[in-house]
Design an enzyme around this catalytic site. Structure first.
Site, PDB file in Angstrom:
ATOM      1  N   GLY A 139      -1.038  -2.441  -2.306  1.00 27.20           N
ATOM      2  CA  GLY A 139      -0.845  -3.571  -1.391  1.00 27.20           C
ATOM      3  C   GLY A 139       0.325  -3.375  -0.442  1.00 27.20           C
ATOM      4  O   GLY A 139       1.078  -2.420  -0.530  1.00 27.20           O
ATOM      5  N   GLY A 193       3.563  -3.560   0.309  1.00 27.94           N
ATOM      6  CA  GLY A 193       4.799  -3.771  -0.443  1.00 27.94           C
ATOM      7  C   GLY A 193       5.991  -4.006   0.459  1.00 27.94           C
ATOM      8  O   GLY A 193       7.029  -4.498   0.025  1.00 27.94           O
ATOM      9  N   GLY A 242      11.143  -3.299  -0.432  1.00 32.29           N
ATOM     10  CA  GLY A 242      10.489  -3.917   0.718  1.00 32.29           C
ATOM     11  C   GLY A 242      11.068  -3.508   2.063  1.00 32.29           C
ATOM     12  O   GLY A 242      10.675  -4.031   3.097  1.00 32.29           O
ATOM     13  N   ASP A 273      -5.244   4.717   0.151  1.00 34.52           N
ATOM     14  CA  ASP A 273      -4.579   3.525   0.704  1.00 34.52           C
ATOM     15  C   ASP A 273      -3.982   3.823   2.075  1.00 34.52           C
ATOM     16  O   ASP A 273      -3.510   2.903   2.755  1.00 34.52           O
ATOM     17  CB  ASP A 273      -3.488   3.012  -0.244  1.00 34.52           C
ATOM     18  CG  ASP A 273      -2.527   4.096  -0.681  1.00 34.52           C
ATOM     19  OD1 ASP A 273      -2.989   5.109  -1.220  1.00 34.52           O
ATOM     20  OD2 ASP A 273      -1.306   3.944  -0.449  1.00 34.52           O
ATOM     21  N   ASN A 274      -4.002   5.077   2.495  1.00 33.38           N
ATOM     22  CA  ASN A 274      -3.505   5.442   3.820  1.00 33.38           C
ATOM     23  C   ASN A 274      -4.642   5.874   4.747  1.00 33.38           C
ATOM     24  O   ASN A 274      -4.409   6.580   5.727  1.00 33.38           O
ATOM     25  CB  ASN A 274      -2.453   6.554   3.704  1.00 33.38           C
ATOM     26  CG  ASN A 274      -1.171   6.068   3.046  1.00 33.38           C
ATOM     27  OD1 ASN A 274      -0.867   4.878   3.069  1.00 33.38           O
ATOM     28  ND2 ASN A 274      -0.425   6.978   2.445  1.00 33.38           N
ATOM     29  N   ASP A 324      -0.010   4.813   8.739  1.00 35.07           N
ATOM     30  CA  ASP A 324       1.070   5.044   7.768  1.00 35.07           C
ATOM     31  C   ASP A 324       1.739   6.403   7.977  1.00 35.07           C
ATOM     32  O   ASP A 324       1.520   7.360   7.233  1.00 35.07           O
ATOM     33  CB  ASP A 324       0.566   4.934   6.318  1.00 35.07           C
ATOM     34  CG  ASP A 324       0.543   3.490   5.861  1.00 35.07           C
ATOM     35  OD1 ASP A 324       0.634   2.595   6.722  1.00 35.07           O
ATOM     36  OD2 ASP A 324       0.441   3.252   4.653  1.00 35.07           O
TER      37      ASP A 324
HETATM   38  P1  AMP Z   1       3.081   4.880   1.033  1.00 32.60           P
HETATM   39  O1  AMP Z   1       3.116   6.089   0.153  1.00 32.60           O
HETATM   40  O2  AMP Z   1       4.276   4.757   1.939  1.00 32.60           O
HETATM   41  O3  AMP Z   1       1.811   4.753   1.778  1.00 32.60           O
HETATM   42  O4  AMP Z   1       3.223   3.602   0.069  1.00 32.60           O
HETATM   43  C1  AMP Z   1       2.463   3.429  -1.089  1.00 32.60           C
HETATM   44  C2  AMP Z   1       2.688   2.033  -1.623  1.00 32.60           C
HETATM   45  O5  AMP Z   1       4.057   1.800  -1.901  1.00 32.60           O
HETATM   46  C3  AMP Z   1       2.267   0.921  -0.684  1.00 32.60           C
HETATM   47  O6  AMP Z   1       1.748  -0.107  -1.477  1.00 32.60           O
HETATM   48  C4  AMP Z   1       3.561   0.514  -0.044  1.00 32.60           C
HETATM   49  O7  AMP Z   1       3.532  -0.812   0.416  1.00 32.60           O
HETATM   50  C5  AMP Z   1       4.536   0.673  -1.196  1.00 32.60           C
HETATM   51  N1  AMP Z   1       5.905   0.916  -0.746  1.00 32.60           N
HETATM   52  C6  AMP Z   1       6.403   2.040  -0.185  1.00 32.60           C
HETATM   53  N2  AMP Z   1       7.717   1.897   0.085  1.00 32.60           N
HETATM   54  C7  AMP Z   1       8.064   0.652  -0.317  1.00 32.60           C
HETATM   55  C8  AMP Z   1       9.275  -0.113  -0.308  1.00 32.60           C
HETATM   56  N3  AMP Z   1      10.405   0.391   0.144  1.00 32.60           N
HETATM   57  N4  AMP Z   1       9.215  -1.365  -0.794  1.00 32.60           N
HETATM   58  C9  AMP Z   1       8.084  -1.878  -1.277  1.00 32.60           C
HETATM   59  N5  AMP Z   1       6.928  -1.235  -1.323  1.00 32.60           N
HETATM   60  C10 AMP Z   1       6.899   0.021  -0.843  1.00 32.60           C
HETATM   61 MG    MG Z   2       0.785   3.535   2.742  1.00 30.59          MG
END
Ligand code: AMP
Ligand code: MG
Length: 543
Positions: free
Chosen positions: A115, A117, A151, A285-286, A295
């Protein structure tokens, strides 16, 4: 390229005066709980959540073409109401912010609920022509999907996303866009090398823009929890809003939709291969349901041509998401999407057809793309495969810059190279692509010259006038890409309060296929100092 989509000269409005829409929120089921703490969410497509305000939002960069596309004017002040809205400190009238619920397969394994995040969609902007765009803040604070993370986003990764999404757009690669970059006036703690040395770094928020940020993972989460009704509602919303040409929801329409996603994903990856882009984290998810690059994390650009290269240090061992694997991974991800959509499409032949469309589209597009890069009409003559195979071997025998090599291929003396020109002179135009010219042993030089002679003969077979050929090659082979170290130079300057480096690059990257006198320094090989510097050659997921 015309990016003023909403009528020529239409007056731009202040963001605060825009009339927003919220169709995603209106049409899809919300999480009934508003409690903003990390938790599993069930039976919902999203959770309503506002951004968490930051200490001192300050506008650091603004993309005028995106503002014009949306009908929004560049704000006069770096710290007025617009900076407050785009930093997450002010929810404007008409906005209904939310974090989307999705899951995903990460590095080959089902990861459960992920989700938004740290991303929060503020609202939708509908242009005069009816096109709809989400405004989404990345780094806007915790949501129920934040798990153990904060976040937030650091300035360095936000600059990289802001710059690259715009650079990709002008390269002609489907992508999400970026409107603004806001510094938060707060620090964010990150252990950049995952070596137990966390550092406080400046924080930032990017406002990303796309017709929708729905990913494969939005469908996967409903399928994983047996939420068939939500799966159908989300599919119907996405088709109705973003694929209206496919018609009313029906098993046949779902089938056409899956096929279209396969087609777009194939084109997307072929474009990445053309410009030497490595996404770095192709988890499901990307993967955008619209076939956009989405992303921007530890992405990178091939400098030395190495099919096994990945910028992502987290993936250094397995290299699952390296340059050469991208087409196969895209297909693997489409199979995950097919599994998620299975409750809507019982006929497995439909999925097989879609996956065939992926394969056929990728093959056709990449063949055309390679022909374009080489400056031949099509790769359909006898010997073409051998010529290509030899080229890719040559590119790997010594470290060769992919962008420079292809760009300068057009300057080879193709018209009169039969024997009369010596090896060294013959290959002169592509010499700038070699990282260590001295390392080019006589045998390698001889091989390269031999290839150039065969290549020249092949080009002559087409009989295309030289100027015409060069013009079309220059449309396939960019001169300017956002080299990894250049993004780092823009970040370094911005961290010291100097936006001029970023602004200059953003201007040059708007015309990546044009010669731009005075900016040749942005089209050079990566300098040696950047070879091992963090952020310039390799990146972690820490952002
Ligand atoms: P990503 O690998 O950046 O595509 O992120 C994978 C998951 O981790 C997604 O659900 C993002 O929303 C969550 N996420 C990544 N970085 C953060 C962060 N700093 N705070 C909260 N959620 C994060
Ligand atoms: Mg992502």
């Amino acid at each position: 390229m015309n990016h003023r989509n909403f009528g020529f000269g239409a007056p731009l409005a202040d963001l605060c005066d825009v009339r927003f829409d919220n169709s995603f929120v209106r049409e899809l089921p919300a999480d009934p709980l508003l409690r903003n703490v990390p938790r599993p969410v069930r039976n919902a497509c999203y959770t309503r959540v506002d951004p968490t305000p930051v200490a001192n939002p300050r506008l650091l960069a603004w993309a005028d073409p995106v503002g014009e596309m949306l009908g929004i004017s560049r704000p006069d002040s770096a710290n007025g109401p617009v900076a407050e809205a785009l930093g997450g400190n002010r929810v404007l009238p008409g906005m209904q912010p939310y974090a989307a619920r999705y899951g995903g397969h990460q590095f080959g394994h089902w990861a459960g609920q992920l989700g938004d995040g740290r991303a929060i969609t503020l609202a939708e902007v509908v242009g005069a022509d009816g096109r709809r765009f989400d405004l989404q803040l990345k780094g806007a604070g915790r949501t129920p999907y934040s798990r153990t993370a904060d976040g937030r986003a650091v300035l360095r990764s936000s600059v990289r996303e802001f710059m690259c999404s715009e650079a990709m757009h002008y390269l002609g690669v489907p992508t999400t866009r970026a409107l603004s970059l806001v510094g938060t006036g707060e620090t964010v703690v990150r252990d950049m090398f995952y070596d137990g040395n966390p550092q406080a770094e400046p924080g930032a928020v990017v406002c990303r823009v796309a017709p929708t940020f729905v990913r494969f993972g939005n469908f996967e989460i409903h399928a994983a929890h047996g939420e068939r009704d939500l799966l159908k509602r989300l599919a119907d919303y996405v088709i109705g809003t973003h694929f209206p040409e496919l018609g009313e929801p029906s098993p046949a329409a779902y089938g056409r939709w899956f096929e279209e996603i396969c087609r777009r994903t194939a084109t997307l990856v072929a474009e990445w291969m053309r410009v030497g882009f490595v996404h770095g984290v192709m988890n499901t998810d990307n993967m955008s349901i619209l076939g956009l690059t989405i992303d921007y994390g530890p992405y990178g650009w091939l400098e030395g041509y190495d099919p096994h290269w990945t910028p992502n240090t987290t993936d250094a061992e397995g290299r699952r998401y390296c340059y050469a694997n991208q087409p196969g991974i895209a297909q693997w991800n489409l199979v995950r999407l097919a599994n998620a959509l299975a409750p809507l499409i019982q006929d497995t032949a439909i999925f097989e057809r879609g996956l065939d469309v992926f394969g056929d589209t990728f093959e056709l597009t990449s063949s055309r793309m390679l022909a374009g890069k080489l400056g031949v009409l099509a790769l359909d003559r006898e010997g073409d495969d051998t010529l290509l195979g030899e080229l890719f071997e040559l590119l790997q025998q010594v470290e060769t810059d992919m962008t420079l090599f292809f760009r300068n291929l057009a300057a080879l003396p193709v018209e009169g190279s039969d024997g009369t020109i010596g090896d060294s002179t013959l290959v002169e135009p592509v010499r700038c692509a070699f990282y260590d010219v001295a390392a080019l042993a006589p045998a390698q030089l001889g091989r390269l010259a031999g290839w150039v002679r065969r290549y020249a003969a092949r080009v002559r077979q087409d009989g295309v006038p030289r100027s015409e050929r060069i013009a079309s090659m220059n449309q396939a082979n960019p001169k300017y890409v956002l080299r990894n170290y250049q993004a780092q130079l823009a970040i370094d300057a911005l961290e010291n309060g100097d936006a001029s480096v970023l602004e200059r690059m953003m201007t040059v990257l708007q015309r990546p296929y044009d010669e731009q006198p005075g900016h040749d320094d942005l089209a050079e090989r990566r300098p040696e100092w950047a070879r091992h510097r963090a952020g310039c050659s390799a990146l972690s997921c820490s952002s």
